[in-house]
Design an enzyme around this catalytic site. Structure first.
Site, PDB file in Angstrom:
ATOM      1  N   ALA A 233       0.866  -1.177   0.000  1.00  0.00           N
ATOM      2  CA  ALA A 233       0.000   0.000   0.000  1.00  0.00           C
ATOM      3  C   ALA A 233       0.904   1.228   0.000  1.00  0.00           C
ATOM      4  O   ALA A 233       2.048   1.168   0.474  1.00  0.00           O
ATOM      5  CB  ALA A 233      -0.884  -0.016   1.240  1.00  0.00           C
TER       6      ALA A 233
ATOM      7  N   GLY B 187       0.645  -5.161   0.693  1.00  0.00           N
ATOM      8  CA  GLY B 187      -0.520  -5.266  -0.190  1.00  0.00           C
ATOM      9  C   GLY B 187      -0.190  -5.894  -1.542  1.00  0.00           C
ATOM     10  O   GLY B 187      -1.072  -6.457  -2.188  1.00  0.00           O
TER      11      GLY B 187
ATOM     12  N   GLU C  93      -0.270  -9.525  -0.911  1.00  0.00           N
ATOM     13  CA  GLU C  93      -1.673  -9.877  -0.665  1.00  0.00           C
ATOM     14  C   GLU C  93      -2.460  -9.944  -1.976  1.00  0.00           C
ATOM     15  O   GLU C  93      -3.325 -10.794  -2.153  1.00  0.00           O
ATOM     16  CB  GLU C  93      -2.277  -8.863   0.322  1.00  0.00           C
ATOM     17  CG  GLU C  93      -1.612  -9.001   1.697  1.00  0.00           C
ATOM     18  CD  GLU C  93      -2.009  -7.917   2.678  1.00  0.00           C
ATOM     19  OE1 GLU C  93      -1.697  -6.738   2.394  1.00  0.00           O
ATOM     20  OE2 GLU C  93      -2.607  -8.235   3.701  1.00  0.00           O
TER      21      GLU C  93
ATOM     22  N   GLU D  59       4.709  -5.267   7.111  1.00  0.00           N
ATOM     23  CA  GLU D  59       3.950  -4.236   7.837  1.00  0.00           C
ATOM     24  C   GLU D  59       4.393  -4.104   9.284  1.00  0.00           C
ATOM     25  O   GLU D  59       4.315  -3.022   9.877  1.00  0.00           O
ATOM     26  CB  GLU D  59       2.447  -4.549   7.786  1.00  0.00           C
ATOM     27  CG  GLU D  59       1.798  -4.329   6.416  1.00  0.00           C
ATOM     28  CD  GLU D  59       1.818  -5.542   5.506  1.00  0.00           C
ATOM     29  OE1 GLU D  59       2.622  -6.474   5.757  1.00  0.00           O
ATOM     30  OE2 GLU D  59       1.034  -5.573   4.545  1.00  0.00           O
TER      31      GLU D  59
HETATM   32  N1  CO8 Z   1       4.556   3.297  -0.605  1.00  0.00           N
HETATM   33  C1  CO8 Z   1       4.942   4.479  -1.144  1.00  0.00           C
HETATM   34  N2  CO8 Z   1       6.137   4.674  -1.764  1.00  0.00           N
HETATM   35  C2  CO8 Z   1       6.955   3.609  -1.854  1.00  0.00           C
HETATM   36  C3  CO8 Z   1       6.622   2.341  -1.333  1.00  0.00           C
HETATM   37  C4  CO8 Z   1       5.339   2.197  -0.696  1.00  0.00           C
HETATM   38  N3  CO8 Z   1       4.887   1.022  -0.214  1.00  0.00           N
HETATM   39  N4  CO8 Z   1       7.649   1.490  -1.570  1.00  0.00           N
HETATM   40  C5  CO8 Z   1       8.589   2.215  -2.215  1.00  0.00           C
HETATM   41  N5  CO8 Z   1       8.181   3.474  -2.394  1.00  0.00           N
HETATM   42  C6  CO8 Z   1       8.900   4.582  -3.054  1.00  0.00           C
HETATM   43  C7  CO8 Z   1      10.053   5.067  -2.190  1.00  0.00           C
HETATM   44  O1  CO8 Z   1       9.597   5.969  -1.201  1.00  0.00           O
HETATM   45  C8  CO8 Z   1      10.943   5.721  -3.233  1.00  0.00           C
HETATM   46  O2  CO8 Z   1      10.403   6.966  -3.556  1.00  0.00           O
HETATM   47  P1  CO8 Z   1      11.394   8.255  -3.756  1.00  0.00           P
HETATM   48  O3  CO8 Z   1      12.268   7.885  -4.926  1.00  0.00           O
HETATM   49  O4  CO8 Z   1      10.447   9.372  -4.046  1.00  0.00           O
HETATM   50  O5  CO8 Z   1      12.158   8.371  -2.483  1.00  0.00           O
HETATM   51  C9  CO8 Z   1      10.750   4.822  -4.460  1.00  0.00           C
HETATM   52  O6  CO8 Z   1       9.547   4.092  -4.230  1.00  0.00           O
HETATM   53  C10 CO8 Z   1      11.874   3.809  -4.628  1.00  0.00           C
HETATM   54  O7  CO8 Z   1      12.009   3.104  -3.405  1.00  0.00           O
HETATM   55  P2  CO8 Z   1      13.393   2.946  -2.624  1.00  0.00           P
HETATM   56  O8  CO8 Z   1      14.311   4.098  -2.921  1.00  0.00           O
HETATM   57  O9  CO8 Z   1      13.077   2.669  -1.183  1.00  0.00           O
HETATM   58  O10 CO8 Z   1      13.983   1.640  -3.347  1.00  0.00           O
HETATM   59  P3  CO8 Z   1      14.940   0.560  -2.705  1.00  0.00           P
HETATM   60  O11 CO8 Z   1      15.345  -0.328  -3.838  1.00  0.00           O
HETATM   61  O12 CO8 Z   1      16.013   1.178  -1.896  1.00  0.00           O
HETATM   62  O13 CO8 Z   1      14.012  -0.290  -1.706  1.00  0.00           O
HETATM   63  C11 CO8 Z   1      12.027  -1.462  -1.054  1.00  0.00           C
HETATM   64  C12 CO8 Z   1      12.926  -1.003  -2.217  1.00  0.00           C
HETATM   65  C13 CO8 Z   1      12.756  -2.515  -0.201  1.00  0.00           C
HETATM   66  C14 CO8 Z   1      10.795  -2.105  -1.687  1.00  0.00           C
HETATM   67  C15 CO8 Z   1      11.621  -0.256  -0.179  1.00  0.00           C
HETATM   68  O14 CO8 Z   1      11.130   0.778  -1.022  1.00  0.00           O
HETATM   69  C16 CO8 Z   1      10.566  -0.553   0.842  1.00  0.00           C
HETATM   70  O15 CO8 Z   1      10.863  -1.135   1.880  1.00  0.00           O
HETATM   71  N6  CO8 Z   1       9.303  -0.156   0.562  1.00  0.00           N
HETATM   72  C17 CO8 Z   1       8.206  -0.301   1.491  1.00  0.00           C
HETATM   73  C18 CO8 Z   1       7.709  -1.737   1.534  1.00  0.00           C
HETATM   74  C19 CO8 Z   1       6.609  -1.892   2.552  1.00  0.00           C
HETATM   75  O16 CO8 Z   1       6.788  -1.659   3.735  1.00  0.00           O
HETATM   76  N7  CO8 Z   1       5.430  -2.327   2.084  1.00  0.00           N
HETATM   77  C20 CO8 Z   1       4.273  -2.515   2.929  1.00  0.00           C
HETATM   78  C21 CO8 Z   1       3.437  -1.260   2.941  1.00  0.00           C
HETATM   79  S1  CO8 Z   1       2.075  -1.325   4.078  1.00  0.00           S
HETATM   80  C22 CO8 Z   1       0.932  -2.310   3.302  1.00  0.00           C
HETATM   81  O17 CO8 Z   1       1.129  -2.785   2.213  1.00  0.00           O
HETATM   82  C23 CO8 Z   1      -0.333  -2.551   4.058  1.00  0.00           C
HETATM   83  C24 CO8 Z   1      -1.407  -3.176   3.179  1.00  0.00           C
HETATM   84  C25 CO8 Z   1      -2.731  -3.170   3.894  1.00  0.00           C
HETATM   85  C26 CO8 Z   1      -3.251  -1.774   4.053  1.00  0.00           C
HETATM   86  C27 CO8 Z   1      -4.521  -1.786   4.827  1.00  0.00           C
HETATM   87  C28 CO8 Z   1      -4.977  -0.343   5.034  1.00  0.00           C
HETATM   88  C29 CO8 Z   1      -5.833  -0.174   6.219  1.00  0.00           C
END
Ligand code: CO8
Length: 263
Positions: A66, A111, A114, A134
């Site tokens: 998400a 997500g 999922e 998460e």
């Molecule tokens: N949301 C928003 N932006 C994101 C996300 C995300 N989930 N993942 C990556 N991005 C963005 C980064 O912020 C970055 O943006 P910017 O260039 O503007 O800084 C761009 O994508 C590239 O990402 P990274 O520079 O971080 O790339 P890396 O190769 O260094 O890392 C990763 C890649 C490991 C995937 C890292 O980006 C990461 O850990 N992302 C988050 C993953 C995460 O925690 N996902 C779970 C999110 S919560 C969720 O899914 C809950 C679902 C249920 C919701 C229910 C609602 C009630």
């Protein structure tokens, strides 16, 4: 409808939805979910679409979860509404009558995992990573991960993934039973479409019946499941495709399935 957060294409009876927010690693925000919902509606009402493939744009990510930028702004009620919306759309995806294949081409996190878990099966590229991270955000999965993952790989393995938030590579996901095949990135779509074409050539009535029997049977005891199967079998037997398939075998020719549901 004009789509901006997804790419929706249909070719030879196979629909492909590509999550298309590459700058955010295809993270799921409200607009993307709305577009996905509309595309699923188009697919459900188009009898000519036989298989759906989901993938992500670029070579780095399927869906990185998400959208955390959006999540971070939510109050309790907004989080609940967003969660309900995501769950409803992902359940709608799971319940589509046609087979759905996830071609996971990179990160499938939160997500994103999922979403892939709600598909009928998953092919993954060698660089794909799966996880429900998460817990690292002080949250838990909210789009069905605490329910679908344990059903697929058992509660102990699922708990380890959810409690640690660790990401696992495609090879490990394959061993755990999350992924059916691991492929080089360059051939992921080609191989996925090859399987999609094989499935698309089968009878639509029997595909639908098989999917419903498996999905509905997983939620009930074995004898109820076997009754569900028998009803579904009888419907296939009475269908035009069922007649065509058995006649073609006896006449030593290839079947020509028309897939008409209302005959
Ligand atoms: N949301 C928003 N932006 C994101 C996300 C995300 N989930 N993942 C990556 N991005 C963005 C980064 O912020 C970055 O943006 P910017 O260039 O503007 O800084 C761009 O994508 C590239 O990402 P990274 O520079 O971080 O790339 P890396 O190769 O260094 O890392 C990763 C890649 C490991 C995937 C890292 O980006 C990461 O850990 N992302 C988050 C993953 C995460 O925690 N996902 C779970 C999110 S919560 C969720 O899914 C809950 C679902 C249920 C919701 C229910 C609602 C009630």
């Amino acid at each position: 409808m004009t789509y901006t957060n997804i790419i929706f294409e249909v070719s030879e009876g196979i629909a492909t939805i590509t999550f298309n927010r590459p700058k955010a690693l295809n993270a799921l925000n409200g607009d993307l979910l709305d577009e996905l919902n509309t595309a699923l509606g188009e697919i459900a009402s188009d009898e000519d679409i036989r298989v759906l493939v989901l993938t992500g744009s670029g070579e780095k990510s399927f869906v990185a979860g998400a959208d955390i930028t959006q999540l971070a702004t939510f109050n309790t009620l907004q989080a609940k509404l967003f969660g309900e919306k995501g769950q409803a759309i992902i359940s709608r995806l799971q319940e589509l009558s046609i087979p759905v294949i996830a071609a996971v081409n990179g990160f499938a996190l939160g997500g994103g995992s999922e979403m892939a878990l709600a598909c009928d099966f998953i092919y993954a590229s060698e660089n794909a990573m799966f996880g429900l991270p998460e817990i690292n955000l002080g949250l838990i999965p909210g789009f069905g991960g605490t329910q679908r993952l344990p059903r697929l790989i058992g509660s102990n393995r699922a708990k380890e993934m959810i409690f640690t938030g660790k990401l696992i590579p495609a090879s490990e996901a394959e061993k755990a039973g999350i992924v059916n095949r691991v492929l080089p990135q360059a051939s992921l779509m080609e191989e996925t479409l090859k399987t999609a074409r094989t499935i698309a050539a089968k009878g639509k009535v029997s595909l639908r019946a098989a999917k419903q029997a498996i999905n509905n049977g997983l939620n009930v005891d074995l004898s109820t499941g076997c009754r569900i199967e028998m009803d579904a079998f009888a419907i296939c037997m009475a269908s035009e495709d069922g007649r065509e398939g058995t006649s073609a075998f006896l006449e030593k020719r290839k079947p020509e399935f028309k897939g008409e549901l209302n005959k």
